[in-house]
Motif scaffolding. Sequence first.
Motif, PDB file in Angstrom:
ATOM      1  N   ARG A  97      -7.346  -2.193   4.472  1.00 22.93           N
ATOM      2  CA  ARG A  97      -7.437  -1.449   3.215  1.00 22.93           C
ATOM      3  C   ARG A  97      -7.393   0.042   3.548  1.00 22.93           C
ATOM      4  NH1 ARG A  97      -9.235  -2.147  -2.110  1.00 22.93           N
ATOM      5  NH2 ARG A  97     -10.371  -0.373  -2.994  1.00 22.93           N
ATOM      6  N   PRO A  98      -6.200   0.611   3.697  1.00 16.48           N
ATOM      7  CA  PRO A  98      -6.099   2.013   4.103  1.00 16.48           C
ATOM      8  C   PRO A  98      -6.608   2.948   3.010  1.00 16.48           C
ATOM      9  CG  PRO A  98      -3.948   1.193   3.460  1.00 16.48           C
ATOM     10  CD  PRO A  98      -4.867   0.006   3.478  1.00 16.48           C
ATOM     11  N   ARG A  99      -7.015   4.126   3.422  1.00 13.71           N
ATOM     12  CA  ARG A  99      -7.348   5.155   2.445  1.00 13.71           C
ATOM     13  C   ARG A  99      -6.082   5.579   1.711  1.00 13.71           C
ATOM     14  NH1 ARG A  99     -10.041   9.037   6.714  1.00 13.71           N
ATOM     15  NH2 ARG A  99      -9.424  10.602   5.187  1.00 13.71           N
ATOM     16  N   THR A 100      -6.232   6.112   0.531  1.00  9.38           N
ATOM     17  CA  THR A 100      -5.058   6.563  -0.220  1.00  9.38           C
ATOM     18  C   THR A 100      -4.514   7.871   0.337  1.00  9.38           C
ATOM     19  OG1 THR A 100      -6.442   7.704  -1.844  1.00  9.38           O
ATOM     20  CG2 THR A 100      -5.812   5.409  -2.325  1.00  9.38           C
ATOM     21  N   ARG A 101      -5.393   8.662   0.999  1.00 11.46           N
ATOM     22  CA  ARG A 101      -4.997   9.955   1.541  1.00 11.46           C
ATOM     23  C   ARG A 101      -5.692  10.215   2.873  1.00 11.46           C
ATOM     24  NH1 ARG A 101      -4.051  10.696  -3.672  1.00 11.46           N
ATOM     25  NH2 ARG A 101      -2.398  12.157  -4.259  1.00 11.46           N
ATOM     26  N   TYR A 102      -4.949  10.840   3.768  1.00  9.87           N
ATOM     27  CA  TYR A 102      -5.507  11.285   5.047  1.00  9.87           C
ATOM     28  C   TYR A 102      -5.130  12.756   5.202  1.00  9.87           C
ATOM     29  CZ  TYR A 102      -5.924   6.291   6.252  1.00  9.87           C
ATOM     30  OH  TYR A 102      -6.246   4.948   6.265  1.00  9.87           O
TER      31      TYR A 102
ATOM     32  N   ALA B  20      -3.229   4.191   8.939  1.00  4.67           N
ATOM     33  CA  ALA B  20      -2.818   3.754   7.607  1.00  4.67           C
ATOM     34  C   ALA B  20      -2.076   2.424   7.629  1.00  4.67           C
ATOM     35  CB  ALA B  20      -1.948   4.830   6.956  1.00  4.67           C
TER      36      ALA B  20
ATOM     37  N   VAL C  31       0.369   5.310   0.870  1.00  4.22           N
ATOM     38  CA  VAL C  31      -0.568   6.229   1.522  1.00  4.22           C
ATOM     39  C   VAL C  31       0.072   7.611   1.623  1.00  4.22           C
ATOM     40  CG1 VAL C  31      -1.838   6.732   3.640  1.00  4.22           C
ATOM     41  CG2 VAL C  31      -1.618   4.363   2.851  1.00  4.22           C
TER      42      VAL C  31
ATOM     43  N   ASP D 166       0.833  -1.203   0.000  1.00  2.19           N
ATOM     44  CA  ASP D 166       0.000   0.000   0.000  1.00  2.19           C
ATOM     45  C   ASP D 166       0.867   1.252   0.000  1.00  2.19           C
ATOM     46  OD1 ASP D 166      -2.744  -1.055   0.197  1.00  2.19           O
ATOM     47  OD2 ASP D 166      -2.095  -1.814   2.150  1.00  2.19           O
TER      48      ASP D 166
END
Length: 279
Positions: free
Chosen positions: A241-246, A236, A175, A173
């Motif tokens: 399944r982490p978000r692509t952006r925080y 993350a 992030v 991943d």
Amino acid sequence: MPAKTTKTALVTGASSGIGEATALKLRELGYTVYGAARRTERLQKLADVGVRPLAMDVTDDASVRAGVEKILSETGRIDALVNNAGYGSYGALEDVPLAEARHQFEVNVFGALRLTQLVLPHMRAQRAGTVVNITSMGGKLHTPLGGWYHGTKFALEALSDCLRLEVKPFGIDVVVIEPGGIATEWGGIAADRLEASSNSGPYAKQATAVAASLRSEANTKRNSPPTVIADAVAKAVTAHRPRTRYATGFGARPLIALRKVLPDRAFDTVISRAVGLPR
């Protein structure tokens, strides 16, 4: 039943602020954490709680190679890479010497991506891992006299997007964390560099206004603690399944949203007024 393998994380720029808070947070989560910085004497607080100090200059290829090799020799794995090392070099685009502009890119962009290049083969072999790139809300919007800095953050955002597609088949991943205003040394350093570059000449009035805004006590009081970014990194690296952006920290979400909806010149006006540019 086999013993659970302890995951390993590498956090750059760990001597203060976001990097320090992130190293502490990942250590709390049970990771074996390596906190990297050029000045290892500033890593004693982390060492006292079990974070392993690592001397590393992200602009020195030999230093970066040696750091990764040390981690792999001691733990055999790297599960999370947090590319946090970076700084803000402000000044009028015309004024900033190209040597300083290149150094800004070397630290904020090429240093992060070189580390990523060295770590990826091991993550691919594991079929797992997370690369976390700390960009900024400044990777989505612009401010006056911050061109070289914003350029590095826009670049890191784009590179992260491309990398995410490339490594997805290997279970890795990528992030992006986009901090807003955070209570760190960043603002003061950026203001000092701004004044060094543009405190005289045609951009002097702008430089005075922007430097004052960067150091503003009112802004400083509103800034979020570095722990909010550490918490986002923790989410993350632990999410299936982490978000692509925080986007998190003071002002990040509303300003990024505003940039999306306002025309360029309207946003220019909002930002110019916010930093007190002379009309």
